[in-house]
Design an enzyme around this catalytic site. Structure first.
Site, PDB file in Angstrom:
ATOM      1  N   CYS A  19       7.734 -12.913 -20.329  1.00 31.17           N
ATOM      2  CA  CYS A  19       9.107 -12.926 -20.835  1.00 31.17           C
ATOM      3  C   CYS A  19       9.285 -11.792 -21.839  1.00 31.17           C
ATOM      4  O   CYS A  19       8.315 -11.265 -22.382  1.00 31.17           O
ATOM      5  CB  CYS A  19       9.406 -14.259 -21.515  1.00 31.17           C
ATOM      6  SG  CYS A  19       9.157 -15.702 -20.465  1.00 31.17           S
ATOM      7  N   ARG A  72       9.207  -5.837 -17.387  1.00 32.97           N
ATOM      8  CA  ARG A  72       8.210  -6.891 -17.525  1.00 32.97           C
ATOM      9  C   ARG A  72       8.385  -7.988 -16.478  1.00 32.97           C
ATOM     10  O   ARG A  72       7.472  -8.786 -16.249  1.00 32.97           O
ATOM     11  CB  ARG A  72       8.292  -7.501 -18.931  1.00 32.97           C
ATOM     12  CG  ARG A  72       7.921  -6.535 -20.035  1.00 32.97           C
ATOM     13  CD  ARG A  72       8.229  -7.113 -21.387  1.00 32.97           C
ATOM     14  NE  ARG A  72       7.432  -8.292 -21.675  1.00 32.97           N
ATOM     15  CZ  ARG A  72       6.219  -8.271 -22.197  1.00 32.97           C
ATOM     16  NH1 ARG A  72       5.643  -7.113 -22.458  1.00 32.97           N
ATOM     17  NH2 ARG A  72       5.568  -9.387 -22.461  1.00 32.97           N
ATOM     18  N   TRP A  88      10.860 -15.531 -17.548  1.00 25.71           N
ATOM     19  CA  TRP A  88      10.114 -15.652 -16.299  1.00 25.71           C
ATOM     20  C   TRP A  88       9.785 -17.129 -16.165  1.00 25.71           C
ATOM     21  O   TRP A  88       9.044 -17.687 -16.958  1.00 25.71           O
ATOM     22  CB  TRP A  88       8.847 -14.811 -16.357  1.00 25.71           C
ATOM     23  CG  TRP A  88       7.913 -14.997 -15.195  1.00 25.71           C
ATOM     24  CD1 TRP A  88       7.016 -16.010 -15.018  1.00 25.71           C
ATOM     25  CD2 TRP A  88       7.768 -14.139 -14.069  1.00 25.71           C
ATOM     26  NE1 TRP A  88       6.329 -15.837 -13.844  1.00 25.71           N
ATOM     27  CE2 TRP A  88       6.770 -14.695 -13.240  1.00 25.71           C
ATOM     28  CE3 TRP A  88       8.389 -12.951 -13.677  1.00 25.71           C
ATOM     29  CZ2 TRP A  88       6.372 -14.103 -12.047  1.00 25.71           C
ATOM     30  CZ3 TRP A  88       7.980 -12.363 -12.481  1.00 25.71           C
ATOM     31  CH2 TRP A  88       6.986 -12.939 -11.690  1.00 25.71           C
ATOM     32  N   ASN A 104       8.140 -16.869 -25.495  1.00 33.11           N
ATOM     33  CA  ASN A 104       7.331 -16.235 -24.454  1.00 33.11           C
ATOM     34  C   ASN A 104       6.004 -16.981 -24.417  1.00 33.11           C
ATOM     35  O   ASN A 104       5.343 -17.120 -25.445  1.00 33.11           O
ATOM     36  CB  ASN A 104       7.106 -14.751 -24.807  1.00 33.11           C
ATOM     37  CG  ASN A 104       6.164 -14.061 -23.841  1.00 33.11           C
ATOM     38  OD1 ASN A 104       5.839 -14.583 -22.789  1.00 33.11           O
ATOM     39  ND2 ASN A 104       5.713 -12.865 -24.222  1.00 33.11           N
ATOM     40  N   GLY A 105       5.610 -17.485 -23.238  1.00 30.60           N
ATOM     41  CA  GLY A 105       4.323 -18.159 -23.142  1.00 30.60           C
ATOM     42  C   GLY A 105       4.451 -19.564 -22.604  1.00 30.60           C
ATOM     43  O   GLY A 105       5.420 -19.914 -21.925  1.00 30.60           O
ATOM     44  N   GLU A 108      -6.583  -0.369  -3.904  1.00 30.54           N
ATOM     45  CA  GLU A 108      -5.445  -0.080  -4.770  1.00 30.54           C
ATOM     46  C   GLU A 108      -4.247   0.406  -3.959  1.00 30.54           C
ATOM     47  O   GLU A 108      -3.101   0.041  -4.241  1.00 30.54           O
ATOM     48  CB  GLU A 108      -5.841   0.954  -5.826  1.00 30.54           C
ATOM     49  CG  GLU A 108      -4.715   1.427  -6.729  1.00 30.54           C
ATOM     50  CD  GLU A 108      -4.069   0.328  -7.560  1.00 30.54           C
ATOM     51  OE1 GLU A 108      -2.993   0.585  -8.124  1.00 30.54           O
ATOM     52  OE2 GLU A 108      -4.625  -0.794  -7.643  1.00 30.54           O
ATOM     53  N   LYS A 135      -0.568  -1.380  -3.827  1.00 34.44           N
ATOM     54  CA  LYS A 135       0.697  -0.709  -4.101  1.00 34.44           C
ATOM     55  C   LYS A 135       1.716  -0.996  -2.994  1.00 34.44           C
ATOM     56  O   LYS A 135       2.882  -1.266  -3.263  1.00 34.44           O
ATOM     57  CB  LYS A 135       0.472   0.817  -4.214  1.00 34.44           C
ATOM     58  CG  LYS A 135      -0.214   1.241  -5.486  1.00 34.44           C
ATOM     59  CD  LYS A 135       0.689   1.237  -6.687  1.00 34.44           C
ATOM     60  CE  LYS A 135       0.460   0.152  -7.668  1.00 34.44           C
ATOM     61  NZ  LYS A 135      -0.764  -0.405  -8.017  1.00 34.44           N
ATOM     62  N   GLU A 139       2.895  -4.797  -3.043  1.00 34.51           N
ATOM     63  CA  GLU A 139       3.653  -5.285  -4.191  1.00 34.51           C
ATOM     64  C   GLU A 139       5.031  -4.669  -4.309  1.00 34.51           C
ATOM     65  O   GLU A 139       5.909  -5.273  -4.925  1.00 34.51           O
ATOM     66  CB  GLU A 139       2.859  -5.108  -5.488  1.00 34.51           C
ATOM     67  CG  GLU A 139       2.601  -3.692  -5.931  1.00 34.51           C
ATOM     68  CD  GLU A 139       1.732  -3.620  -7.187  1.00 34.51           C
ATOM     69  OE1 GLU A 139       1.619  -4.626  -7.896  1.00 34.51           O
ATOM     70  OE2 GLU A 139       1.158  -2.545  -7.446  1.00 34.51           O
ATOM     71  N   HIS A 187     -16.122  -7.621  11.000  1.00 33.51           N
ATOM     72  CA  HIS A 187     -16.383  -9.018  10.652  1.00 33.51           C
ATOM     73  C   HIS A 187     -15.077  -9.791  10.413  1.00 33.51           C
ATOM     74  O   HIS A 187     -15.035 -10.690   9.571  1.00 33.51           O
ATOM     75  CB  HIS A 187     -17.286  -9.088   9.415  1.00 33.51           C
ATOM     76  CG  HIS A 187     -18.631  -8.486   9.648  1.00 33.51           C
ATOM     77  ND1 HIS A 187     -19.665  -9.167  10.229  1.00 33.51           N
ATOM     78  CD2 HIS A 187     -19.094  -7.232   9.400  1.00 33.51           C
ATOM     79  CE1 HIS A 187     -20.723  -8.380  10.326  1.00 33.51           C
ATOM     80  NE2 HIS A 187     -20.393  -7.201   9.820  1.00 33.51           N
ATOM     81  N   LYS A 224       5.204  -7.056 -15.453  1.00 35.39           N
ATOM     82  CA  LYS A 224       4.327  -5.974 -15.909  1.00 35.39           C
ATOM     83  C   LYS A 224       3.129  -6.506 -16.668  1.00 35.39           C
ATOM     84  O   LYS A 224       2.016  -6.014 -16.521  1.00 35.39           O
ATOM     85  CB  LYS A 224       5.128  -5.011 -16.798  1.00 35.39           C
ATOM     86  CG  LYS A 224       4.338  -3.784 -17.272  1.00 35.39           C
ATOM     87  CD  LYS A 224       3.945  -2.915 -16.115  1.00 35.39           C
ATOM     88  CE  LYS A 224       3.231  -1.649 -16.573  1.00 35.39           C
ATOM     89  NZ  LYS A 224       2.690  -0.895 -15.422  1.00 35.39           N
TER      90      LYS A 224
END
Length: 609
Positions: free
Chosen positions: A2, A27, A74, A101-102, A482, A486, A489, A505, A604
């Site tokens: 948040c 964020r 969030w 926040n949290g 990576e 990218k 997401e 496999h 973020k």
């Protein structure tokens, strides 16, 4: 996750709060709101969805309020609704409000107690218990009310209180999630991230866990929430300017940050190399301690974890020290085997990643030496470790990390070379050669970014494909992982990142005619093995897009499309090979009409478990 912004001063608070929330959009959030301290009581505006809806609800009318709070939420407890959006109020909703926040872990017990005492709840959130606790505890003193509420809470959180009877006064407390104070002239700010007020001031203070910040236009005081004693904090001046939070002519923050990577790597290397010797004071270890080091563990999440895997290959090869990269959220529950001969390196762009912070706490409890790699001065992780090494990339706004990844691996390269020097595991001439190449790396990155490549054409042909497979071996494996991250997401395309040698496999079953397979095939000692893996995919009808080293004409006989990157020593290729993968993901996402700076469901900074 948040976002919080608070202001006290002489200016109108409403535009400053909305501006601050806009700076915190990166964020991740699903609703937003503001509280303004007006003459006849607190006024609130809340909205679900993009910040534009809050701005529309707030209207264009001026407000005389010079004290206010803003929040982007969030959702963790309770759905994405206007009732669950912050600011949250108690029974008397005109007197006080909080933003949080949290997570409050013991909210159920507290909610039951407060309901039994006559309190009425209007939201489904865990955070609402906090404002009712404050309502019970308030007796004219905001700091004492905060202390009383804090004592009853369990979890990790930052919350800020505004009260109508205390104009020009905000009070906030932190426990395990970020909070920063911004110092102005006759005005002050309180936020979850300095990006919220970076356009107004660069003078900051970072309170520690368990501390209350009380801000007025005249100044800031810090109080230990447990003892009530006054605490002092140094004033720091961050060297970022407001341009760091603006797009500077680029269409998105992510694109801007991709193109800032050469500068970020150059700054991170910076003055850490002097006359052929590496100076890494942030390691906090003597050369003798580095010589007798038995083992390194690297803990991180997401992109930072992939950087750690790159670091494993380089450090083990150069310094001959065993290195274990691990996902922080798994490592902390594994009862890991570590001892004083272990160095644990935690990597977190924000320095506030909950799982990585917990991992560093656990490592210290078990007697290991701990070092943090972070981009954020004064962040929580810096308080939980023995020493800190900073990347120097400036503010990264895009949710999908780019420039911090390449800076993190550059710093891990320096650690590997420093260990090699201390342990005499590489000839002096080879260390100097790699250092020279590392110095030249930013210019090679710039050369690639400035050149023409077939990325746009490839993206146009494949942006609507339902699945991608990314393959790599050795140093190319974390690059492939990576690159796959990218793409998934920011484009929302299901994407599998895998070791090319393990493809048989299982993942080979996913291939069919025309499946795009992106292969990191730069010049390394397993190149022939990679070619064999490419041939296996093409035999199943896949379309191979290869990332190859300049001058390699052989790859054109095996791949359908080739994107070339400048030549460099094997390990350093990771910082070059990731560039086309970032740009490919970017162009595919844009062709799909998506907001790459704010991917759905992502934040973020992940400050909750």
């Amino acid at each position: 996750m948040c976002g919080i912004i608070g202001y006290v001063g002489s200016r109108a608070s409403k535009p400053l709060l909305l501006q601050g929330l806009q700076r915190l959009e990166y964020r991740g959030y699903d609703s937003a709101g503001i509280a303004l301290l007006e003459e006849d009581g607190l006024e609130y505006v809340r909205a679900v969805g993009n910040l534009s809806f809050l701005k529309e609800a707030a209207g264009s009318n001026a407000s005389v309020s010079t004290t206010g709070l803003g929040h982007t939420r969030w959702a963790t407890h309770g759905g994405v609704t206007e009732l669950n959006a912050h600011p949250l109020t108690p029974c008397d909703d005109r007197k006080m409000a909080i933003v949080l926040n949290g997570i409050v872990e013991n909210y159920r017990e507290l909610r039951d107690e407060l309901k039994a005492a006559g309190h009425t709840f209007t939201s489904e959130t865990d955070a609402e218990v906090v404002v009712h606790l404050l309502e019970d505890a308030y007796d004219g003193d905001l700091v004492e009310a905060m202390r009383a509420a804090y004592a009853k809470l369990e979890g990790h959180f930052t919350f800020v209180l505004i009260h109508h009877d205390h104009p020009n006064h905000l009070v906030g407390v932190r426990q395990g999630t970020p909070m920063v104070v911004g110092l102005g002239e006759g005005e002050n700010f309180l936020a979850s991230n300095l990006a919220a007020f970076l356009s107004e001031t660069r003078r900051v203070q970072f309170p520690d866990d368990g501390e209350i910040a009380s801000i007025t236009p005249e100044g800031v005081t810090f109080t230990d929430a447990t003892t009530g004693e006054t605490v002092e904090h140094d004033v720091l001046e961050v060297d970022w300017d407001d341009d760091a939070a603006e797009r500077s002519g680029y269409e998105t923050f992510m694109l801007k940050e991709i193109f800032e990577q050469p500068e970020g790597v150059a700054e991170t290397i910076g003055d850490r190399v002097r006359h052929g010797r590496l100076v890494l004071d942030g390691l906090g270890m003597s050369e003798e301690e580095l010589r007798v080091l038995k083992r390194i563990v690297i803990v991180a999440c997401g992109t930072a974890y992939h950087a750690g895997v790159v670091g494993r290959y380089a450090i083990e090869e150069w310094a001959r020290v065993p290195v274990e990269p691990d996902i922080a959220s798994e490592w902390i529950y594994r009862n890991p085997v570590i001892d004083p001969g272990t160095l644990v390196i935690g990597i977190s762009q924000s320095g506030e990643t909950r799982d990585t912070i917990q991992a560093m706490k656990l490592a210290r409890e078990k007697g290991a030496r701990t070092v943090a790699i972070t981009n954020m001065m004064g962040s929580q992780i810096t308080r939980e470790v023995d020493s800190v090494l900073y990347t120097r990339t400036g503010l990264e706004v895009g949710v999908a990390a780019s420039k911090t990844f390449t800076a993190q691996i550059a710093l891990l390269f320096l650690i590997g070379l420093k260990l090699a020097q201390c342990r005499d595991t590489l000839p002096k001439e080879e260390v100097e050669f790699i250092l020279d190449e590392l110095y030249d790396l930013p210019s090679k990155m710039q050369r690639f970014l400035d050149a023409d490549h077939p990325i746009e054409d490839i993206a146009q042909r494949f942006y609507d494909k339902p699945f991608f497979l990314y393959l790599g071996r050795h140093i190319g494996l974390p690059v492939a992982l990576e690159g796959a991250l990218k793409l998934k997401e920011i484009s929302y395309i299901p994407t599998e990142g895998y070791s090319a040698g393990e493809m048989k496999h299982g993942p080979i079953a996913l291939l069919e005619e025309g499946t795009p397979v992106v292969v990191v095939a730069t010049r390394i000692h397993v190149y022939e093995k990679i070619v064999s893996n490419i041939q296996e995919t093409r035999a199943r009808g896949a379309h191979v897009i290869a990332i190859a080293t300049d001058g390699n004409e052989d790859i054109q006989h095996h791949a359908d499309d080739v994107i070339y990157v400048p030549d460099s020593p094997a390990f350093l290729q990771a910082a070059l090979a990731i560039l086309p993968l970032q740009l490919l993901a970017y162009r595919i996402a844009r062709l799909r009409g998506l907001n790459v700076d704010q991917p759905r469901n992502l934040a973020k900074t992940v400050t909750v478990e």
